[in-house]
Design a protein around this motif. Structure first.
Motif, short mmCIF file in Angstrom:
data_model
loop_
_atom_site.label_atom_id
_atom_site.label_comp_id
_atom_site.label_asym_id
_atom_site.label_seq_id
_atom_site.Cartn_x
_atom_site.Cartn_y
_atom_site.Cartn_z
N LEU A 92 34.83 -6.92 4.05
CA LEU A 92 36.20 -7.13 3.54
C LEU A 92 37.20 -6.17 4.16
CD1 LEU A 92 35.58 -7.70 -0.29
CD2 LEU A 92 36.45 -9.36 1.36
N THR A 93 36.70 -5.20 4.93
CA THR A 93 37.58 -4.15 5.46
C THR A 93 38.79 -4.70 6.19
OG1 THR A 93 35.61 -2.81 5.64
CG2 THR A 93 37.57 -1.97 6.75
N PRO A 94 38.65 -5.70 7.09
CA PRO A 94 39.86 -6.18 7.77
C PRO A 94 40.90 -6.74 6.80
CG PRO A 94 37.88 -7.06 8.82
CD PRO A 94 37.44 -6.37 7.57
N LEU A 95 40.43 -7.40 5.72
CA LEU A 95 41.37 -7.94 4.74
C LEU A 95 42.06 -6.81 3.99
CD1 LEU A 95 42.62 -10.33 3.22
CD2 LEU A 95 40.58 -10.43 1.78
N ILE A 96 41.26 -5.82 3.59
CA ILE A 96 41.84 -4.68 2.86
C ILE A 96 42.81 -3.91 3.75
CG2 ILE A 96 41.27 -2.45 1.79
CD1 ILE A 96 38.70 -3.88 0.74
N ASP A 97 42.45 -3.72 5.01
CA ASP A 97 43.36 -3.03 5.94
C ASP A 97 44.66 -3.79 6.09
OD1 ASP A 97 41.51 -1.08 6.26
OD2 ASP A 97 40.79 -1.73 8.24
N ALA A 98 44.53 -5.13 6.18
CA ALA A 98 45.74 -5.95 6.34
C ALA A 98 46.61 -5.87 5.08
CB ALA A 98 45.36 -7.41 6.61
N ILE A 99 45.97 -5.79 3.91
CA ILE A 99 46.74 -5.65 2.66
C ILE A 99 47.43 -4.28 2.63
CG2 ILE A 99 46.54 -5.44 0.14
CD1 ILE A 99 44.32 -7.62 0.26
N LYS A 100 46.67 -3.25 3.01
CA LYS A 100 47.24 -1.90 3.00
C LYS A 100 48.41 -1.79 3.97
CE LYS A 100 43.29 0.77 1.39
NZ LYS A 100 42.09 1.49 1.79
N LEU A 141 37.07 -7.24 -3.95
CA LEU A 141 38.17 -6.42 -3.42
C LEU A 141 38.39 -5.19 -4.30
CD1 LEU A 141 40.81 -9.18 -2.50
CD2 LEU A 141 39.75 -7.58 -0.89
N ALA A 142 38.41 -5.42 -5.63
CA ALA A 142 38.65 -4.30 -6.54
C ALA A 142 37.54 -3.26 -6.41
CB ALA A 142 38.73 -4.82 -7.98
N ASN A 143 36.30 -3.71 -6.36
CA ASN A 143 35.18 -2.77 -6.25
C ASN A 143 35.24 -2.00 -4.95
OD1 ASN A 143 33.99 -3.22 -8.74
ND2 ASN A 143 32.83 -4.98 -8.02
N GLU A 144 35.59 -2.70 -3.88
CA GLU A 144 35.65 -2.06 -2.56
C GLU A 144 36.73 -0.97 -2.56
OE1 GLU A 144 33.58 -3.26 -0.13
OE2 GLU A 144 34.31 -2.05 1.56
N ILE A 145 37.87 -1.25 -3.19
CA ILE A 145 38.97 -0.27 -3.19
C ILE A 145 38.76 0.77 -4.30
CG2 ILE A 145 41.50 -0.02 -3.38
CD1 ILE A 145 41.80 -2.85 -2.37
#
Ligand code: SF4
Ligand code: MSK
Length: 625
Positions: A423-431, A528-532
């Motif tokens: 999920l990192t690319p999605l989280i990076d894109a959100i950040k 997503l929540a768990n990852e962040i």
């Protein structure tokens, strides 16, 4: 028969619908739009939820002149009870569908069927391990037996939580425990809701609404989630593929069979049967060029996601599909099937075939599908369709438009694959603010709205604002027909979303399945929540059901809110007669579970509402708005 006074352009945004509505007029067919006008104006007591029919001292209707029912119940209590029972209907629908899936899985595990098989054993073993079932050095079917039992356990009189609760971020679990809304058995919560809303039980509106939240969480994190996971195990986990949508998928020179309803158990067997050479040859002997299978509503979504079978239309297109005059048979299981389809079919040569004892329709023919005879029954139905091809009057056939291409099949597994495994690319894109948030637009059509106007415009507005949209249910067909479910639609997205989706080769609007598959969105939110390392309610997420109509849609909205996801609805449920219930829904829940409902019929204003929420959540995470 009173016809609607609306023009076809006021009824729907689609050309295929306009053409069929004009044909309905010519052919003298009544549609949902006509009946809506006959039913308007609606009863104000019913609309605001203050009519109580729970006991025979009543019925009671609350007004200024008569503020209490015979028993003394006030508007708040009556609305809460009515709404609780409304949500129970939705939770029961999804969850009973889930139970049917487990029964199929159980029959496979115990060798009681040759017609159904485990298609995704990798996923089955992964879930078994997740739920603490030993898998090493064991026969696949032994593991399956334990897993089926584990799933069944989540339905009954459990003292502890339903099986997928460990997917929920811990912060959220704590919150639910503190509020007393941790869901136990799916059936238990539904039964308790019915009990609490019996005369003389739970006479505290807020307390009734907390049980509503618990029951809906049971649907989202168990009933629906189990339905999705078992369907993937039995029929395969969806992966990206192409398909087509609109009434143009019907074929003038072929036997047309439509599947409608929700559960893939019936439709997957029909699909196998239409591909059997013997039946194709039989169709040819009757003068047809072949057999064409297309879907409607959520059964259509299930077949499209896994097999790329074309989608003829969503909820308000179901009558119009028959009005083409080209449909031999419409095979249904349950939920969202208008009884009018039998009558519309009678005006042509279209026969409705029911398949589940729990959903028979007067005037339809019943071909009962069971675990041991699914394939045999599917062949029987296809033969019936072939026989009816000769009854078709080709002069009355009119198939509108050309099908539109779409991309479908985005299970979470497929999405993770598209993201390169994490999920990192999605989280990076959100950040980075390239994807500012994610919104699930789900649910139905309702003839009170111009068909699909809100579904399409809200989707367009959100992607313009760099918000990734996930669609399920009947919104899928709307987005597909609008050309939003193909990678090329990145042109309509904001610059950040365009860049990310463009580099991944995915559309900015992602199709994740049917109504029960909203559980996939819940799971993604939790991942997503768990990852962040935050709660779901901290994330820049939202949900929306702009044109909803069904009890199930309200239940989905409630489990989304209770899970911490702000949820927009085009119109309120029948709760406005109660200040307590209305305030709880529109703001009070925010303090309790970190999310609430927002109501806005205008899709452009709704996009602003949702955007404001996303901005606030981004700010809360220390991100640029
Ligand atoms: Fe009337 Fe009370 Fe009976 Fe409802 S439960 S119908 S309000 S007497
Ligand atoms: S079928 S619940 S009209 S989405 Fe799931 Fe469509 Fe709504 Fe039924």
């Amino acid at each position: 028969m009173a016809k609607t006074t609306k023009t076809v352009e006021e009824m729907s945004i689609w050309e295929d619908a306009h053409q069929m509505l004009r044909k309905a007029e010519r052919d003298g067919i009544e549609t949902a739009w006509d009946r809506l006008e006959q039913q308007t104006p609606h009863c104000k007591f019913g609309e605001s939820g203050v009519c109580c029919r729970i006991c025979t001292m009543g019925p009671c209707r609350i007004s200024k002149k008569a503020p209490l029912g015979v028993c003394g119940a006030d508007a708040d209590v009556i609305v809460a009870r009515n709404f609780g029972r409304f949500l129970a209907g939705g939770a029961a629908g999804h969850s009973d569908h889930g139970r049917d899936c487990i029964e199929a899985f159980h029959a496979v595990a115990h060798g009681k069927t040759k017609d159904y098989h485990i298609q995704d054993s990798k996923k089955m073993l992964r879930i078994a391990e997740e739920l603490g079932i030993a898998t090493e050095n064991r026969e696949l079917l032994d593991v399956a037996k334990d897993l089926a039992d584990k799933f069944f356990d989540s339905f009954g009189s459990k003292h502890e939580e339903v099986c997928f609760i460990n997917r929920v971020p811990e912060k959220q679990q704590e919150n639910w425990k503190n509020l007393g809304i941790m869901p136990r058995g799916v059936d238990r919560e539904i039964t308790e809701m019915m009990h609490r809303t019996h005369m003389g039980c739970d006479n505290d509106a807020s307390n009734t609404m907390l049980q509503a939240a618990r029951m809906c969480l049971g649907d989202g994190w168990a009933g629906s989630m189990i339905a999705t996971e078992v369907s993937d195990i039995l029929f395969g986990t969806p992966s990206p593929r192409k398909a087509q949508v609109n009434l143009g998928v019907l074929k003038k020179d072929q036997v047309n069979i439509l599947v409608h309803g929700h559960n893939p158990i019936v439709s997957e067997k029909i699909l196998e049967a239409v591909n059997e050479q013997e039946l194709i040859d039989l169709a040819k002997t009757k003068g047809a060029k072949g057999i064409n299978l297309a879907g409607l509503c959520c059964t259509g979504n299930e077949l499209m996601m896994r097999q790329g079978i074309p989608m003829a239309g969503n909820h308000l297109m179901t009558e119009l599909a028959i009005i083409t005059g080209a449909v031999e048979i419409i095979v249904v299981d349950y939920q969202c099937i208008m009884p009018s389809l039998v009558q519309v079919g009678n005006c042509y040569h279209t026969k409705m075939i029911t398949t589940a004892d729990k959903a028979k329709f007067t005037g339809a023919e019943h071909v009962k599908f069971e675990m041991h005879n699914g394939m045999e029954q599917a062949r029987k139905v296809v033969r019936m369709a072939i026989e009816r091809y000769g009854m078709r009057n080709q002069d009355r056939v009119e198939i509108p438009g050309e099908p539109v291409d779409i991309m479908t099949g985005f299970s979470n597994e497929a999405l993770l694959d598209a993201l390169g495994g994490s999920l990192t690319p999605l989280i990076d894109a959100i950040k980075a603010g390239k994807i500012r948030g994610v919104v699930g637009i789900v649910g139905c059509n309702n003839p009170k709205y111009k068909h699909d106007y809100c579904n399409v415009n809200l989707t367009r507005e959100l992607i313009k604002k760099d918000i990734l949209v996930i669609v399920t249910g009947c919104v899928t067909t709307a987005a597909g027909k609008a050309g939003l479910l193909v990678p090329e639609s990145i042109e309509q997205a904001g610059p950040g979303l365009r860049e990310i989706c463009g580099s991944l080769g995915i559309p900015p609007v992602i199709h994740m399945g049917s109504c029960v598959d909203n559980a996939r969105i819940l799971q993604l939110a939790a991942l997503l929540a768990n990852e962040i390392g935050v709660a779901i309610s901290d994330l820049p997420l939202a949900a929306s059901s702009p044109e909803w109509y069904s009890e199930k849609a309200a239940t989905i909205g409630t489990y989304a809110v209770a899970s911490g996801i702000y949820t927009h609805l085009g119109h309120p449920p029948n709760i406005t007669g109660s200040p307590i219930v209305t305030n709880l829904a529109l703001s009070g829940l925010d303090d309790l579970v970190g999310a609430c409902f927002g109501i806005e019929p205008d899709p452009f204003k709704a996009a602003e509402l949702i955007n404001e929420r996303i901005k606030a959540k981004r700010k809360g995470l220390g991100l640029e708005e």
